[in-house]
Design an enzyme around this catalytic site. Structure first.
Site, PDB file in Angstrom:
ATOM      1  N   CYS A  88      32.758  30.831 -34.208  1.00 49.52           N
ATOM      2  CA  CYS A  88      33.687  31.782 -33.611  1.00 49.52           C
ATOM      3  C   CYS A  88      35.089  31.866 -34.426  1.00 49.52           C
ATOM      4  CB  CYS A  88      34.092  31.532 -32.072  1.00 49.52           C
ATOM      5  SG  CYS A  88      34.492  29.674 -31.855  1.00 49.52           S
ATOM      6  N   GLY A  89      34.781  32.081 -35.595  1.00 50.58           N
ATOM      7  CA  GLY A  89      35.775  32.176 -36.602  1.00 50.58           C
ATOM      8  C   GLY A  89      36.866  31.154 -36.475  1.00 50.58           C
TER       9      GLY A  89
END
Lengths: 290, 138
Positions: A88-89
């Protein structure tokens, strides 16, 4: 030059990966909506309970619940909410950065910190780096329940009641928009009067309390804190899905770029081998006819 | 005939909302029946059944595991718990969370290595930003 077959296999594997990232992107996108609805659904409860606390506070102006009284800070508690899964970055990294900044701040004041962690990523992070972790709650799934959080919260509330910690904070990601999430630090204990909007309470009437207001206050305050943490967990989940969607979208785009480049290399390799074959045939024919 | 607005909400969402002639709820000191224009009352609920008689005379039943009941003359709000609560149950949940923590962080020192944490985070962030930049260039 790499041979054709190798490149073809590579292209195929990148394409498969792209399919997966694309699917994850779409799944995340559909979950954002649900998570946002869940966030919205928790609002009426929080608002009502806040109003009730305001009344209870006003009912016995002389009685001050320990959770409402500010005291000298010797040790603080943090409830840190992270995601359970990665991909998720920079979501968790940004949040940890904020949390570590806070820890540093307290350390410079010689204040010790207790941690209660929500989410597997936070547990991993502090396992590597150490920390005084008193409680954890992991694997909340797609739909966090208050139930899963009670233990981790109660540990901190008890610590506060027994005087082991003098302040309690919550760290989680705030959902600004699908494209943007930012880490937020919120003070949970002591509950400040501003949080409760006491200035708006100037009604003449009051409730009848059963049992005593002081007793009810305990129950209500605990549920208030829990609803705050629950909201944090739900909001963090919405953030996770939004960040995941963006991360997976860029992964899908990147895979597309790589496929394009590989295709070029593949075409060149194919051209080269054809050219070579032709030149060999021509060379061979020339040798025969000559 | 006067009616009362009834809202049952829990931390996880709204459970019921509507008008009623009469509401019955399991207060901690005994069951209460609430008719319109009831005096303002605030009380804790124990696990049990909430019965709502709506304006059409139909009855609705809800099982709640506890919570708070707030009564105003024309408004009844039930702040329902989402799970069975009790000192012992909560205690068990807290113990569980503590054990999970001990299990997950066996042999970890009590002091967070702040310098290392910052270094690692800075590196992770730089890597992330570099990737973003690289992507923009393409």
């Amino acid at each position: 030059m790499a041979n054709e077959k190798e490149i073809r296999t590579k292209i195929r594997s990148v394409k498969n990966m792209q399919k997966i990232t694309k699917a994850m992107e779409m799944v995340a996108a559909s979950k954002i909506r649900k998570a946002q609805d869940q966030m919205e659904a928790s609002r009426p409860y929080a608002e009502r309970i806040r109003r009730v606390i305001g009344h209870l506070g006003n009912a016995n102006p002389d009685y001050k619940h320990p959770w409402l009284v500010e005291r000298e800070v010797k040790r603080v508690g943090y409830i840190i909410i992270s995601t359970d899964r990665g991909l998720c970055g920079g979501l968790n990294v940004n949040m940890f950065k904020t949390a570590i900044g806070e820890l540093q701040k307290w350390k410079s004041q010689n204040v010790e910190v207790d941690l209660s962690l929500v989410g597997a990523k936070a547990v991993q992070f502090f396992r590597r780096l150490g920390g005084n972790v008193v409680g954890t709650a992991t694997h909340l799934g797609d739909k966090p329940h208050v139930n899963d959080l009670i233990g981790a919260i109660k540990l901190m509330l008890d610590s506060y009641s027994e005087g082991r910690i003098d302040r309690l904070f919550l760290v989680h990601n705030e959902f600004v928009s699908t494209m943007s999430q930012k880490p937020e630090v919120k003070s949970l204990l002591p509950v400040s009067a501003i949080d409760l909007g006491e200035e708006t309470l100037q009604d003449h009437w009051d409730y009848i309390y059963e049992p005593e207001a002081t007793e009810l206050l305990d129950d209500v305050l605990m549920r208030y804190i829990e609803s705050q943490v629950y909201r944090g967990a739900v909001e963090n989940f919405a953030c996770e899905m939004a960040a995941k969607m963006v991360a997976m979208k860029s992964a899908t785009d990147n895979a597309g770029d790589i496929i394009e480049e590989l295709q070029l290399i593949y075409n060149k390799a194919r051209q080269a081998s054809i050219t070579q074959e032709i030149s060999e045939i021509v060379g061979g024919a020339a040798a025969v006819s000559g | 005939m006067p009616t009362i607005q009834v809202d049952i909400v829990s931390a996880e969402g709204e459970i019921y909302s509507g008008n009623a002639n009469m509401v019955f709820a399991p207060a901690r000191m005994g069951e209460v029946g609430i008719a319109p224009r009831h005096a303002p009352l605030l009380t804790a609920l124990k696990p049990g059944e909430v019965r709502i008689e709506d304006t059409d005379g139909k009855e609705h039943f809800f099982y709640i595991t506890g919570g708070m009941l707030e009564i105003q003359p024309h408004l009844v709000t039930i702040l329902a718990d989402t799970a069975l609560r009790g000192e012992q149950l909560d205690e068990a949940a807290a113990l569980q969370a503590q054990q999970d923590a001990e299990e997950a962080l066996k042999g970890v020192s009590g002091e967070t290595d702040l310098a290392r944490a910052q270094l690692e985070l800075a590196e992770a962030r730089a890597r992330y930003q570099a990737a973003q930049k690289l992507k923009g260039k393409r």
